[in-house]
Design a protein around this motif. Structure first.
Motif, mmCIF file in Angstrom:
data_model
loop_
_atom_site.group_PDB
_atom_site.id
_atom_site.type_symbol
_atom_site.label_atom_id
_atom_site.label_comp_id
_atom_site.label_asym_id
_atom_site.label_seq_id
_atom_site.Cartn_x
_atom_site.Cartn_y
_atom_site.Cartn_z
ATOM 1 N N ALA A 1 0.754 -1.316 0.006
ATOM 2 C CA ALA A 1 0.004 -0.123 -0.023
ATOM 3 C C ALA A 1 0.885 1.300 -0.035
ATOM 4 C CB ALA A 1 -0.934 -0.112 1.212
ATOM 5 N N ARG A 2 1.886 1.235 0.825
ATOM 6 C CA ARG A 2 2.817 2.527 0.691
ATOM 7 C C ARG A 2 3.536 2.603 -0.631
ATOM 8 N NH1 ARG A 2 4.952 3.996 5.436
ATOM 9 N NH2 ARG A 2 6.209 5.619 4.196
ATOM 10 N N LEU A 3 3.988 1.532 -1.062
ATOM 11 C CA LEU A 3 4.555 1.686 -2.267
ATOM 12 C C LEU A 3 3.916 2.184 -3.440
ATOM 13 C CD1 LEU A 3 6.819 -1.613 -2.314
ATOM 14 C CD2 LEU A 3 7.630 0.550 -2.371
ATOM 15 N N ARG A 4 2.495 1.795 -3.464
ATOM 16 C CA ARG A 4 1.622 2.225 -4.419
ATOM 17 C C ARG A 4 0.933 3.532 -4.110
ATOM 18 N NH1 ARG A 4 -0.570 -3.421 -3.896
ATOM 19 N NH2 ARG A 4 -2.039 -2.464 -2.342
ATOM 20 N N SER A 5 1.375 4.013 -2.958
ATOM 21 C CA SER A 5 0.547 5.472 -2.652
ATOM 22 C C SER A 5 1.683 6.527 -3.325
ATOM 23 C CB SER A 5 0.902 5.596 -0.996
ATOM 24 O OG SER A 5 2.459 5.802 -0.908
ATOM 25 N N PRO A 6 1.053 7.911 -3.498
ATOM 26 C CA PRO A 6 1.688 9.003 -4.028
ATOM 27 C C PRO A 6 2.847 9.366 -3.568
ATOM 28 C CG PRO A 6 -0.722 9.368 -3.736
ATOM 29 C CD PRO A 6 -0.554 8.255 -3.180
ATOM 30 N N GLU A 7 3.113 9.328 -2.156
ATOM 31 C CA GLU A 7 4.119 9.480 -1.532
ATOM 32 C C GLU A 7 5.445 8.369 -1.478
ATOM 33 O OE1 GLU A 7 1.304 9.197 0.126
ATOM 34 O OE2 GLU A 7 0.792 11.352 0.140
ATOM 35 N N MET A 9 7.838 5.273 -0.884
ATOM 36 C CA MET A 9 8.424 4.753 0.482
ATOM 37 C C MET A 9 10.068 4.754 0.189
ATOM 38 S SD MET A 9 8.750 1.182 2.027
ATOM 39 C CE MET A 9 7.074 1.165 2.706
ATOM 40 N N SER A 10 10.818 5.623 0.935
ATOM 41 C CA SER A 10 12.247 5.845 0.790
ATOM 42 C C SER A 10 12.977 4.391 0.838
ATOM 43 C CB SER A 10 12.838 6.577 1.856
ATOM 44 O OG SER A 10 12.815 5.953 2.980
ATOM 45 N N LEU A 11 14.114 4.402 0.053
ATOM 46 C CA LEU A 11 15.157 3.180 0.038
ATOM 47 C C LEU A 11 15.327 2.790 1.471
ATOM 48 C CD1 LEU A 11 16.462 1.270 -1.683
ATOM 49 C CD2 LEU A 11 18.394 2.599 -1.951
ATOM 50 N N ALA A 12 15.595 3.704 2.294
ATOM 51 C CA ALA A 12 16.018 3.308 3.589
ATOM 52 C C ALA A 12 15.085 2.608 4.493
ATOM 53 C CB ALA A 12 16.641 4.853 4.365
ATOM 54 N N GLU A 13 13.765 3.217 4.116
ATOM 55 C CA GLU A 13 12.556 2.699 4.987
ATOM 56 C C GLU A 13 12.306 1.295 4.558
ATOM 57 O OE1 GLU A 13 8.049 3.805 6.392
ATOM 58 O OE2 GLU A 13 9.210 5.120 4.891
ATOM 59 N N PHE A 14 12.412 1.159 2.872
ATOM 60 C CA PHE A 14 12.276 0.112 2.480
ATOM 61 C C PHE A 14 13.121 -1.230 2.718
ATOM 62 C CE2 PHE A 14 12.658 -2.867 -1.248
ATOM 63 C CZ PHE A 14 11.579 -3.421 -1.466
ATOM 64 N N LEU A 15 14.533 -0.886 3.086
ATOM 65 C CA LEU A 15 15.473 -1.824 3.686
ATOM 66 C C LEU A 15 15.424 -2.143 4.874
ATOM 67 C CD1 LEU A 15 18.313 -0.877 1.175
ATOM 68 C CD2 LEU A 15 16.995 -2.937 0.770
ATOM 69 N N TYR A 16 14.753 -1.430 5.712
ATOM 70 C CA TYR A 16 14.764 -1.321 7.303
ATOM 71 C C TYR A 16 14.693 -2.760 7.761
ATOM 72 C CZ TYR A 16 14.816 0.584 11.901
ATOM 73 O OH TYR A 16 15.083 0.585 13.458
ATOM 74 N N PRO A 17 13.548 -3.514 7.241
ATOM 75 C CA PRO A 17 13.661 -4.737 7.922
ATOM 76 C C PRO A 17 15.070 -5.540 7.787
ATOM 77 C CG PRO A 17 11.581 -4.134 6.928
ATOM 78 C CD PRO A 17 12.471 -3.132 6.664
ATOM 79 N N ALA A 18 15.383 -5.728 6.471
ATOM 80 C CA ALA A 18 16.562 -6.248 6.100
ATOM 81 C C ALA A 18 17.742 -5.958 6.992
ATOM 82 C CB ALA A 18 16.851 -6.001 4.733
#
Length: 272
Positions: A1-7, A9-18
């Protein structure tokens, strides 16, 4: 949902779980860490770490989540939000810790008594029943604040918190006289302090001006006569009043000057 949203998601936030998962793996390999503890909102990140460590090492590791503690507005408490409550006295004094818990709302205080204290459940139940009869006494909040402060800072820390509370909210001269320099600095973190010599005939106006607490000229004089100045919790309205030891200057060599409602000044007297 975040990836599809207009805003997005930053790379840092996307990679955070990893990245957090790799933290767990590194801690496990180098320090034998097998348990990761976090708030309930960290479940996904902790699970990522669990999966990575078990797949890479074959070792059983564990994650523990705890209920999130939120502010009265429902916001998460923490460093990022800027409203963290610290165990370190230099960051959160015993007084501040005590006041944080004593201000909790009725709808969370029972939960906090169960989470943060070692009181038996029967005793907590009794405290809440008494509160239902006398809500104006804030019994559960005071008990919660006392138990947590004593747990973190010991009995002396709890006594310190109570002294500060009496001095600030009940204008207790006795409590002020018993306060250490550390407690004064903790209680009035933003308050300017000044070291002054007591000169013969020194009056309230002289004190206020030497402490830079009032403006020069008639407006400063008027501030005192209008009742805007108090010393050690006692309002003074005569600028010409001569300072008296034991009244304006406490036996610990300190005066607490207040101008207006919130402007405090700590005066330390030299060579009394």
């Amino acid at each position: 949902a975040r990836l599809r949203s207009p805003e997005g998601m930053s790379l840092a936030e996307f990679l955070y779980p990893a990245l957090q998962a790799y933290d767990f793996l590194h801690l496990h390999r180098h320090h034998g860490c097998r348990i990761q503890l976090g708030g309930a909102d960290q479940m996904g990140n902790i699970m990522s770490g669990y999966e990575l460590v078990t797949k890479m090492t074959g070792t059983d590791v564990f994650g523990i989540t705890v209920p999130l503690i939120t502010s009265t507005t429902g916001d998460k408490l923490g460093k990022t939000a800027g409203n963290a409550v610290w165990l370190n006295r230099d960051k959160t004094s015993p007084f501040e810790l005590y006041q944080f818990f004593v201000r909790q709302q009725d709808n969370v205080v029972e939960k906090y008594l169960k989470l943060f204290t070692f009181l038996p459940l029967e005793e907590i139940d009794h405290v809440m029943k008494m509160h239902a009869k006398e809500p104006e006494k804030w019994g559960p909040q005071k008990r919660l604040a006392a138990e947590v402060t004593k747990l973190v800072h010991g009995r002396e820390g709890l006594e310190s918190a109570k002294r500060c509370t009496k001095a600030l909210y009940y204008s207790s001269v006795e409590a002020l006289e018993e306060m250490s320099d550390q407690e004064l600095q903790e209680l009035f973190r933003q308050a300017p302090s000044a070291e002054l010599m007591l000169e013969p005939g020194m009056n309230v106006l002289d004190l206020c001006r030497k402490a830079n607490a009032i403006p020069d000229g008639p407006s400063g004089y008027q501030k005192i006569t209008d009742g805007g100045v108090s010393i050690n919790g006692i309002r003074v309205t005569n600028p010409e009043t001569v300072l008296i030891l034991g009244q304006h200057i406490l036996k610990n060599g300190v005066s607490l000057l207040r101008v207006g409602k919130k402007n405090y000044y700590i005066i330390k007297w030299l060579q009394l």
